[in-house]
Design a protein around this motif. Structure first.
Motif, PDB file in Angstrom:
ATOM      1  N   ILE A 102       0.836  -1.198   0.000  1.00  0.00           N
ATOM      2  CA  ILE A 102       0.000   0.000   0.000  1.00  0.00           C
ATOM      3  C   ILE A 102       0.876   1.256   0.000  1.00  0.00           C
ATOM      4  CG2 ILE A 102      -1.631   1.353   1.370  1.00  0.00           C
ATOM      5  CD1 ILE A 102      -2.940  -0.936  -0.079  1.00  0.00           C
ATOM      6  N   VAL A 103       1.958   1.243   0.786  1.00  0.00           N
ATOM      7  CA  VAL A 103       2.876   2.385   0.812  1.00  0.00           C
ATOM      8  C   VAL A 103       3.461   2.623  -0.574  1.00  0.00           C
ATOM      9  CG1 VAL A 103       5.093   3.214   1.712  1.00  0.00           C
ATOM     10  CG2 VAL A 103       3.432   2.179   3.259  1.00  0.00           C
ATOM     11  N   LEU A 104       3.841   1.537  -1.266  1.00  0.00           N
ATOM     12  CA  LEU A 104       4.380   1.669  -2.619  1.00  0.00           C
ATOM     13  C   LEU A 104       3.338   2.236  -3.581  1.00  0.00           C
ATOM     14  CD1 LEU A 104       6.623   1.175  -4.681  1.00  0.00           C
ATOM     15  CD2 LEU A 104       5.785  -1.172  -4.925  1.00  0.00           C
ATOM     16  N   CYS A 105       2.103   1.758  -3.481  1.00  0.00           N
ATOM     17  CA  CYS A 105       1.036   2.266  -4.350  1.00  0.00           C
ATOM     18  C   CYS A 105       0.758   3.742  -4.089  1.00  0.00           C
ATOM     19  CB  CYS A 105      -0.237   1.447  -4.147  1.00  0.00           C
ATOM     20  SG  CYS A 105      -0.118  -0.266  -4.705  1.00  0.00           S
ATOM     21  N   VAL A 106       0.736   4.135  -2.825  1.00  0.00           N
ATOM     22  CA  VAL A 106       0.514   5.543  -2.473  1.00  0.00           C
ATOM     23  C   VAL A 106       1.654   6.403  -3.010  1.00  0.00           C
ATOM     24  CG1 VAL A 106       0.460   7.167  -0.536  1.00  0.00           C
ATOM     25  CG2 VAL A 106      -0.920   5.090  -0.455  1.00  0.00           C
ATOM     26  N   GLN A 107       2.879   5.891  -2.890  1.00  0.00           N
ATOM     27  CA  GLN A 107       4.036   6.634  -3.401  1.00  0.00           C
ATOM     28  C   GLN A 107       3.916   6.880  -4.905  1.00  0.00           C
ATOM     29  OE1 GLN A 107       7.732   5.183  -5.425  1.00  0.00           O
ATOM     30  NE2 GLN A 107       8.048   4.579  -3.300  1.00  0.00           N
ATOM     31  N   ASN A 142      13.433   3.710  -6.925  1.00  0.00           N
ATOM     32  CA  ASN A 142      12.790   2.625  -6.181  1.00  0.00           C
ATOM     33  C   ASN A 142      13.652   1.368  -6.185  1.00  0.00           C
ATOM     34  OD1 ASN A 142      10.204   3.211  -4.911  1.00  0.00           O
ATOM     35  ND2 ASN A 142       9.517   3.800  -6.940  1.00  0.00           N
ATOM     36  N   TYR A 143      14.301   1.082  -7.313  1.00  0.00           N
ATOM     37  CA  TYR A 143      15.190  -0.076  -7.372  1.00  0.00           C
ATOM     38  C   TYR A 143      16.322   0.071  -6.357  1.00  0.00           C
ATOM     39  CZ  TYR A 143      18.626  -3.433  -9.049  1.00  0.00           C
ATOM     40  OH  TYR A 143      19.551  -4.445  -9.118  1.00  0.00           O
ATOM     41  N   PHE A 144      16.859   1.282  -6.261  1.00  0.00           N
ATOM     42  CA  PHE A 144      17.953   1.500  -5.308  1.00  0.00           C
ATOM     43  C   PHE A 144      17.480   1.326  -3.868  1.00  0.00           C
ATOM     44  CE2 PHE A 144      20.062   4.524  -2.424  1.00  0.00           C
ATOM     45  CZ  PHE A 144      21.334   3.971  -2.412  1.00  0.00           C
ATOM     46  N   PHE A 145      16.405   2.026  -3.488  1.00  0.00           N
ATOM     47  CA  PHE A 145      15.952   2.000  -2.091  1.00  0.00           C
ATOM     48  C   PHE A 145      15.427   0.631  -1.679  1.00  0.00           C
ATOM     49  CE2 PHE A 145      15.554   6.773  -2.275  1.00  0.00           C
ATOM     50  CZ  PHE A 145      16.479   7.001  -1.280  1.00  0.00           C
ATOM     51  N   TYR A 146      14.603   0.023  -2.514  1.00  0.00           N
ATOM     52  CA  TYR A 146      14.052  -1.274  -2.140  1.00  0.00           C
ATOM     53  C   TYR A 146      15.121  -2.359  -2.183  1.00  0.00           C
ATOM     54  CZ  TYR A 146       9.250   0.316  -1.778  1.00  0.00           C
ATOM     55  OH  TYR A 146       8.104   0.945  -1.354  1.00  0.00           O
ATOM     56  N   GLY A 147      16.106  -2.208  -3.056  1.00  0.00           N
ATOM     57  CA  GLY A 147      17.224  -3.140  -3.044  1.00  0.00           C
ATOM     58  C   GLY A 147      18.010  -3.072  -1.758  1.00  0.00           C
ATOM     59  N   SER A 216       8.693   7.718   1.592  1.00  0.00           N
ATOM     60  CA  SER A 216       7.991   6.432   1.642  1.00  0.00           C
ATOM     61  C   SER A 216       8.952   5.307   2.020  1.00  0.00           C
ATOM     62  CB  SER A 216       7.335   6.133   0.292  1.00  0.00           C
ATOM     63  OG  SER A 216       8.301   6.009  -0.729  1.00  0.00           O
ATOM     64  N   HIS A 217      10.198   5.421   1.606  1.00  0.00           N
ATOM     65  CA  HIS A 217      11.212   4.441   2.014  1.00  0.00           C
ATOM     66  C   HIS A 217      11.411   4.474   3.527  1.00  0.00           C
ATOM     67  CE1 HIS A 217      14.875   2.057   1.913  1.00  0.00           C
ATOM     68  NE2 HIS A 217      15.523   3.025   2.523  1.00  0.00           N
ATOM     69  N   ASP A 389       0.322  14.838   2.549  1.00  0.00           N
ATOM     70  CA  ASP A 389       1.318  15.911   2.575  1.00  0.00           C
ATOM     71  C   ASP A 389       1.970  16.037   3.948  1.00  0.00           C
ATOM     72  OD1 ASP A 389      -0.965  16.811   3.802  1.00  0.00           O
ATOM     73  OD2 ASP A 389      -1.347  18.454   2.415  1.00  0.00           O
ATOM     74  N   CYS A 390       1.224  15.751   5.008  1.00  0.00           N
ATOM     75  CA  CYS A 390       1.797  15.806   6.367  1.00  0.00           C
ATOM     76  C   CYS A 390       2.474  14.494   6.751  1.00  0.00           C
ATOM     77  CB  CYS A 390       0.702  16.129   7.384  1.00  0.00           C
ATOM     78  SG  CYS A 390      -0.159  17.682   7.106  1.00  0.00           S
ATOM     79  N   GLN A 391       2.038  13.392   6.156  1.00  0.00           N
ATOM     80  CA  GLN A 391       2.574  12.076   6.529  1.00  0.00           C
ATOM     81  C   GLN A 391       4.051  11.952   6.178  1.00  0.00           C
ATOM     82  OE1 GLN A 391       1.087  10.025   8.335  1.00  0.00           O
ATOM     83  NE2 GLN A 391      -1.117  10.178   8.031  1.00  0.00           N
ATOM     84  N   TYR A 392       4.468  12.536   5.064  1.00  0.00           N
ATOM     85  CA  TYR A 392       5.854  12.385   4.643  1.00  0.00           C
ATOM     86  C   TYR A 392       6.808  13.090   5.603  1.00  0.00           C
ATOM     87  CZ  TYR A 392       4.333  10.301   0.260  1.00  0.00           C
ATOM     88  OH  TYR A 392       3.803   9.459  -0.671  1.00  0.00           O
ATOM     89  N   LEU A 393       6.419  14.263   6.068  1.00  0.00           N
ATOM     90  CA  LEU A 393       7.249  14.966   7.042  1.00  0.00           C
ATOM     91  C   LEU A 393       7.308  14.189   8.353  1.00  0.00           C
ATOM     92  CD1 LEU A 393       8.854  17.616   7.353  1.00  0.00           C
ATOM     93  CD2 LEU A 393       6.782  18.657   8.296  1.00  0.00           C
TER      94      LEU A 393
END
Length: 450
Positions: A102-107, A142-147, A216-217, A389-393
């Motif tokens: 879900i986090v990936l989809c939201v991102q 995404n490849y970098f962070f999820y890797g 999101s990462h 918008d507030c969740q990321y901070l």
């Protein structure tokens, strides 16, 4: 005379080139800066994002047709908020894997909304490869962070499978190669007269990646520390958003900030106290369940995630003495609380005080492009980015807070890394550790006791 003539001709050529350069630069500025550098150009007819039509479901429109627009909006927002909260509880029930998806989809949806704004504003210039390169860079990041996450959290699985081990070993080199390919594609796509605008869009894409993908990462990293570190911060932001709206709707009189004219001091203060109280109560409820407090770990034997552990002291009830003034008021000398509840005060305070600035930032962004919402995905609420918008901070703060005040060395990960070494390296570490423990007197004491 001939030399003078040649010199005059050369000077005329230079002047002509200078005039051409200035004309070209002025033309580029006219093309590239429209709607970018100042609100004045936007106000004078620059390109804008089309305003979406009313997206309220027809059923709600008919049911609320007799109400004023103010109360109609209140009911629409309330009904959709309850629906989203119910969905949030449902995905929590489904477990950590679904939460990560879900986090990936939201991102991805947030990225799409921001990139679409840039494309909608400047689509008349027909910039080549802009959207293609934007999505390509999203894939690379995404490849970098999820890797990195897979290598860190699925270490045993990675070492067991030969293809994964190779990908893990050269992961950063592969990531850099992918990004370098996109960088070269961008350079090759540069078009005369649109250089400045293309570099604006290049920066637009990278800032979007920084804001959306990086945060999101961090949310996923917080989730691996225990679902409570994921649920409580997000719930505090949601609570603050709801309570600030409620207090502002019924009691709001004093404007808070010009960027958001509907925000009031009454809503800001009321939301703060309500969120702190909510955070304390929610933490007390969740701290008693292993499912929420145990770190999310991968079990190599069952090839699945596990959330079973012996809860740390942070999630064990302890007695705390009350100040004498509170003792006289309540008649209690002590109170039993989880230590995590004190941390929840810090989390809820940040969600109430600093979290709204993420919303103010988004409001300024939307005002710059004369749009009400990032999209019309959720009736009465706007786009997904309008809700996050507030969740990321908040995600960044929680990650920094855990690293600064909570997280310690993880023996399990250390052992996993040791087992991945060669046998001679393992033996060398064993002898070094044995010598260290003998020097400290711990090993001899254990041998004597045995």
């Amino acid at each position: 005379m001939t030399e003078l003539r040649h010199r005059g001709t050369a000077e005329n050529d230079l002047q002509q080139e200078s005039a051409d350069d200035k004309g070209s630069e002025a033309e580029e500025r006219t093309d590239g800066d429209a709607g970018l550098d100042s609100d004045m150009k936007l106000d004078s007819g620059g390109p804008e994002v089309p305003v979406p039509a009313d997206d309220t479901p027809e059923v709600l429109n008919k049911a609320l047709s007799g109400l004023s627009s103010r109360w109609k909006n209140w009911w629409v927002r309330g009904i959709l908020t309850l629906a989203m909260i119910s969905f949030f509880f449902f995905i929590i029930y489904l477990g950590p894997i679904v939460l990560m998806m879900i986090v990936l989809c939201v991102q991805i949806k947030c990225f799409q909304e921001i990139i679409t704004i840039g494309y909608s504003v400047y689509h008349s210039y027909h910039l080549p490869w802009f959207r293609t390169l934007s999505w390509y860079f999203l894939l690379c990041v995404n490849y970098f962070f999820y890797g990195e996450t897979v290598t860190d959290c699925f270490f045993t699985l990675v070492q067991r499978e030969e293809p994964l081990r190779i990908l893990s070993k050269y992961h950063r080199f592969i990531s850099f190669t992918l990004y370098l390919t996109g960088f070269c594609m961008f350079v090759l796509s540069l078009v005369k007269k649109h250089y400045r605008l293309q570099f604006y869009m290049f920066g637009w894409t990278h800032v979007t990646l920084l804001i959306v993908v990086t945060q999101s990462h961090l949310i996923i990293h917080n989730l691996f520390e225990g679902m409570i570190w994921f649920i409580v911060p997000i719930s505090c932001v949601i609570c603050n958003d709801i309570m600030a709206y409620m207090f502002g709707f019924f009691f709001g009189r004093t404007p808070l900030i010009k960027l958001s004219p509907k925000k009031t001091w009454e809503g800001f203060i009321g939301g703060f106290f309500a969120t702190v109280l909510f955070g304390i109560l929610l933490s007390y409820f969740m701290a008693g369940y292993q499912y929420f407090v145990c770190p999310v770990e991968f079990n190599s034997d069952s090839n699945s995630f596990t959330v079973a552990c012996v809860p740390s002291e942070l999630f064990q009830l302890q007695d705390y003495s009350l100040p004498s003034m509170l003792q006289s008021l309540t008649g209690w000398k002590t109170v039993r609380m989880y230590p995590f509840q004190f941390h929840s005060i810090a989390l809820s305070a940040f969600a109430s005080i600093m979290g709204p600035f993420g919303g103010f930032f988004a409001s300024g962004f939307k005002r710059a492009f004369k749009i009400k919402d990032f999209a019309d995905t959720i009736p009465g609420h706007g786009g997904i980015m309008d809700r996050f918008d507030c969740q990321y901070l908040m995600a960044t703060f929680v990650n920094v807070y855990i690293a600064s005040f909570i997280r310690g060395p993880n023996p399990g990960k250390v052992i996993q890394q040791l087992l991945a070494l060669r046998l001679d390296q393992q033996l060398h570490i064993f002898n070094s550790l044995k010598a260290h423990l003998t020097e400290k007197g711990l090993l001899s004491a254990i041998e004597e006791a045995a």
